[in-house]
Design an enzyme around this catalytic site. Structure first.
Site, PDB file in Angstrom:
ATOM      1  N   GLU A 120       0.839  -1.211   0.000  1.00  0.00           N
ATOM      2  CA  GLU A 120       0.000   0.000   0.000  1.00  0.00           C
ATOM      3  C   GLU A 120       0.867   1.251   0.000  1.00  0.00           C
ATOM      4  O   GLU A 120       0.551   2.242  -0.647  1.00  0.00           O
ATOM      5  CB  GLU A 120      -0.913   0.026   1.240  1.00  0.00           C
ATOM      6  CG  GLU A 120      -2.047  -0.972   1.184  1.00  0.00           C
ATOM      7  CD  GLU A 120      -2.876  -0.875  -0.095  1.00  0.00           C
ATOM      8  OE1 GLU A 120      -3.070   0.244  -0.599  1.00  0.00           O
ATOM      9  OE2 GLU A 120      -3.303  -1.933  -0.602  1.00  0.00           O
ATOM     10  N   SER A 206      19.478  -8.296  -8.474  1.00  0.00           N
ATOM     11  CA  SER A 206      18.363  -8.492  -9.415  1.00  0.00           C
ATOM     12  C   SER A 206      18.622  -9.405 -10.606  1.00  0.00           C
ATOM     13  O   SER A 206      17.718 -10.114 -11.031  1.00  0.00           O
ATOM     14  CB  SER A 206      17.897  -7.138  -9.953  1.00  0.00           C
ATOM     15  OG  SER A 206      17.027  -6.558  -9.035  1.00  0.00           O
ATOM     16  N   HIS A 335       3.417  -9.755  -9.916  1.00  0.00           N
ATOM     17  CA  HIS A 335       4.856 -10.037  -9.844  1.00  0.00           C
ATOM     18  C   HIS A 335       5.556  -8.998  -8.953  1.00  0.00           C
ATOM     19  O   HIS A 335       6.348  -9.329  -8.078  1.00  0.00           O
ATOM     20  CB  HIS A 335       5.464 -10.032 -11.251  1.00  0.00           C
ATOM     21  CG  HIS A 335       6.964 -10.011 -11.238  1.00  0.00           C
ATOM     22  ND1 HIS A 335       7.704 -11.105 -10.866  1.00  0.00           N
ATOM     23  CD2 HIS A 335       7.842  -9.017 -11.506  1.00  0.00           C
ATOM     24  CE1 HIS A 335       8.992 -10.791 -10.913  1.00  0.00           C
ATOM     25  NE2 HIS A 335       9.101  -9.533 -11.298  1.00  0.00           N
ATOM     26  N   SER A 336       5.268  -7.735  -9.223  1.00  0.00           N
ATOM     27  CA  SER A 336       5.826  -6.638  -8.417  1.00  0.00           C
ATOM     28  C   SER A 336       4.864  -5.471  -8.571  1.00  0.00           C
ATOM     29  O   SER A 336       3.834  -5.592  -9.248  1.00  0.00           O
ATOM     30  CB  SER A 336       7.215  -6.236  -8.934  1.00  0.00           C
ATOM     31  OG  SER A 336       7.085  -5.544 -10.174  1.00  0.00           O
TER      32      SER A 336
HETATM   33  C1  LIG Z   1      18.852 -11.838 -16.326  1.00  0.00           C
HETATM   34  C2  LIG Z   1      17.496 -11.247 -16.093  1.00  0.00           C
HETATM   35  N1  LIG Z   1      16.551 -11.324 -17.040  1.00  0.00           N
HETATM   36  C3  LIG Z   1      15.332 -10.797 -16.843  1.00  0.00           C
HETATM   37  C4  LIG Z   1      15.042 -10.163 -15.674  1.00  0.00           C
HETATM   38  C5  LIG Z   1      13.657  -9.569 -15.451  1.00  0.00           C
HETATM   39  N2  LIG Z   1      12.897 -10.376 -14.501  1.00  0.00           N
HETATM   40  C6  LIG Z   1      12.851 -10.052 -13.195  1.00  0.00           C
HETATM   41  S1  LIG Z   1      11.971 -11.147 -12.316  1.00  0.00           S
HETATM   42  C7  LIG Z   1      11.607 -12.076 -13.666  1.00  0.00           C
HETATM   43  C8  LIG Z   1      10.764 -13.323 -13.535  1.00  0.00           C
HETATM   44  C9  LIG Z   1      11.360 -14.363 -12.644  1.00  0.00           C
HETATM   45  O1  LIG Z   1      10.431 -15.381 -12.399  1.00  0.00           O
HETATM   46  P1  LIG Z   1      10.712 -16.526 -11.382  1.00  0.00           P
HETATM   47  O2  LIG Z   1      12.132 -16.923 -11.396  1.00  0.00           O
HETATM   48  O3  LIG Z   1       9.717 -17.599 -11.615  1.00  0.00           O
HETATM   49  O4  LIG Z   1      10.471 -15.849  -9.943  1.00  0.00           O
HETATM   50  P2  LIG Z   1       9.133 -15.252  -9.326  1.00  0.00           P
HETATM   51  O5  LIG Z   1       9.099 -13.803  -9.680  1.00  0.00           O
HETATM   52  O6  LIG Z   1       7.987 -16.011  -9.891  1.00  0.00           O
HETATM   53  O7  LIG Z   1       9.250 -15.412  -7.843  1.00  0.00           O
HETATM   54  C10 LIG Z   1      12.178 -11.518 -14.795  1.00  0.00           C
HETATM   55  C11 LIG Z   1      12.042 -12.066 -16.150  1.00  0.00           C
HETATM   56  C12 LIG Z   1      16.063 -10.086 -14.697  1.00  0.00           C
HETATM   57  N3  LIG Z   1      15.859  -9.518 -13.518  1.00  0.00           N
HETATM   58  N4  LIG Z   1      17.272 -10.643 -14.931  1.00  0.00           N
END
Ligand SMILES: Cc1ncc(C[n+]2csc(CCOP(=O)(O)OP(=O)(O)O)c2C)c(N)n1
Ligand SMILES: [Mg+2]
Length: 442
Positions: A120, A206, A335-336
């Site tokens: 929030e 990240s 997701h975020s």
């Molecule tokens: C190398 C890289 N590629 C793309 C991203 C963008 N990104 C951030 S989170 C995410 C999804 C990750 O999904 P998952 O591993 O299933 O974790 P969840 O968010 O579901 O917990 C992506 C594609 C990133 N942070 N780093």
């Protein structure tokens, strides 16, 4: 250095190749070893012809058949309690004492409350970004509780409950998200990128999956120390598609590292569903391909996660082996705060997991069945925990931002002149020529 092959050695190699082709088991077989010399091979013990390839051990077949991709499929999901909180098989009941179970519940619900307030807070523009852990609380607390306090944790970003279970205080979670003067990272990281050296929790970064080979390297170091510690490495099923995951799994298996690969399979990698992420049977099915002991567990069953992690940890230490746990769960939140999941999944789907199979309500059912929890206790704990979260939140908002001049004092012994110039200009920009020093942390 690579061996330099001269003519004689080439000849030896050719002879050795021919000798290896001999079919008579009574004949002596020779093979060439690095450096070019010939070594006697063990005699065949049977009259049957067996493959001698160094890269695989198996029988010959005379029928052409491709291995079906589903040869490892339908790996079962290990669970201890059902959706109503009843123990399914009494021999699997970890029989945890009441106080420990209540601690699980308090950590899971406190995490959930902290998520609601910080989510929030981002929506109101008070912090820049946030990621909730809704629906995955059981994977965090069940696994964290099964580890030793000094086991090293590498997280992805959605494992705040692991840090919370280790005792990281609410005000430091908040300080990190606000990037205020109490943030150990001095606001240099995005929100939710926590880290704590004292609690053996490596700072989140990240770029996806980079933690996997790093964790394996640490596990190799831990093995060489002989310290009976292990490393646990969390990642999402999406991150498992990165090349770093392959490198990590293979190094861990070949170097025999005491590590638990803990995959949170929550159904999505941002908007990409698992059906578009892989064609095999999830992440657990990959383990045997690398020579890693693997299991799939119900991630919404905190006891199943606890049992699997406890056993994996015990064996990782005893045998110096990696273990892979795939915890099946569901990401209930977006997701975020940069995502709107209604664009790619239905409200009914989300509601199912929120209302019918939530790790918090499953544990609550268990506690109520045991006679350890009731409506009154629930109400009073919710009130108390919300108050604690709100107090930490208000404190974080009041706290001053770190002074630009101090931003890199822990990085450089002698400050680089152009960083110094930048810091001075940042201070002037933010606070004017005659900024009142009292506004900053000193
Ligand atoms: C190398 C890289 N590629 C793309 C991203 C963008 N990104 C951030 S989170 C995410 C999804 C990750 O999904 P998952 O591993 O299933 O974790 P969840 O968010 O579901 O917990 C992506 C594609 C990133 N942070 N780093
Ligand atoms: Mg995911």
């Amino acid at each position: 250095m690579a061996p330099i092959w001269n003519g004689t050695e080439r000849l030896f190699a050719a002879v050795a190749r021919d000798i290896r082709r001999l079919r008579n088991p009574q004949e002596v077989a020779w093979f060439i070893v690095p450096g070019g010399s010939l070594r006697q091979q063990e005699d065949f013990t049977s009259l049957e012809e067996k493959p001698q390839f160094p890269g695989a051990s198996a029988e010959f077949v005379d029928r052409l058949e491709f291995i079906q991709p589903n040869v490892i499929s339908g790996i079962p999901v290990y669970r201890v309690i059902d959706r109503q909180g009843q123990i399914v098989n009494p021999s699997e009941d970890p029989q945890l004492p009441k106080e420990q179970v209540l601690k699980f519940y308090r950590s899971m619900t406190l995490l959930n409350t902290m998520d609601r307030i910080l989510y929030e807070s981002q929506r109101q523009g008070r912090i820049s970004f946030y990621m909730t852990n809704y629906g995955e609380e059981g994977t965090h607390i069940g696994s964290a509780a099964a580890l030793d306090d000094t086991d090293l944790v590498f997280g992805q970003y959605r494992e705040a409950g692991v840090l919370m279970h280790r005792g990281y205080p609410l005000d430091l979670f908040m300080a990190q998200c606000y990037g205020n003067a109490s943030d150990p990272g001095k606001g240099r990281q995005m929100p939710v990128h926590y880290g704590c050296k004292d609690l053996h929790f490596v700072t989140i970064s990240s770029p996806l999956a980079t933690q996997i080979p790093q964790a394996v390297g640490s596990a190799y170091a831990v093995k060489r120390e002989n310290s009976n510690r292990i490393v646990i490495c969390y990642f999402g099923e999406g991150a498992a598609s990165e090349g770093d995951a392959h490198a990590g799994f293979n190094f861990a298996a070949t170097l025999e590292c005491p590590i638990i690969f803990f995959c949170r399979n929550n159904g999505y990698a941002i908007s990409t569903p698992t059906s578009e992420q892989y064609r095999g049977d999830g992440i657990a099915a990959r383990g045997p391909g690398y020579g890693i002991h693997s299991i799939r567990v119900d991630g919404n069953d905190v006891f199943a996660v606890y049992n699997a992690t406890k056993e994996a940890r015990r064996r990782a230490v005893a045998e110096n082996q990696p273990f892979l746990i795939e915890a099946m769960t569901y990401r209930i939140g977006h997701h975020s705060t940069s995502d709107d999941s209604s664009a790619y999944r239905s409200v009914d789907e989300v509601n199912y997991w929120d209302k019918q199979d939530h790790p918090i309500s499953r544990l609550r059912h268990y506690m109520v069945n045991q006679g350890w929890w009731d409506e009154e206790q629930e109400k009073s704990w919710r009130k108390k925990s919300r108050k604690r979260v709100m107090e930490a939140f208000e404190e974080a908002e009041r706290k001053l931002k770190p002074r630009p001049q101090l931003l890199f004092s822990d990085v450089y012994h002698e400050m680089n002149w152009h960083i110094q110039k930048k810091q001075e200009s940042l201070e002037r920009k933010q606070y004017g020529e005659h900024y009142p020093l009292g506004q900053f942390e000193k």
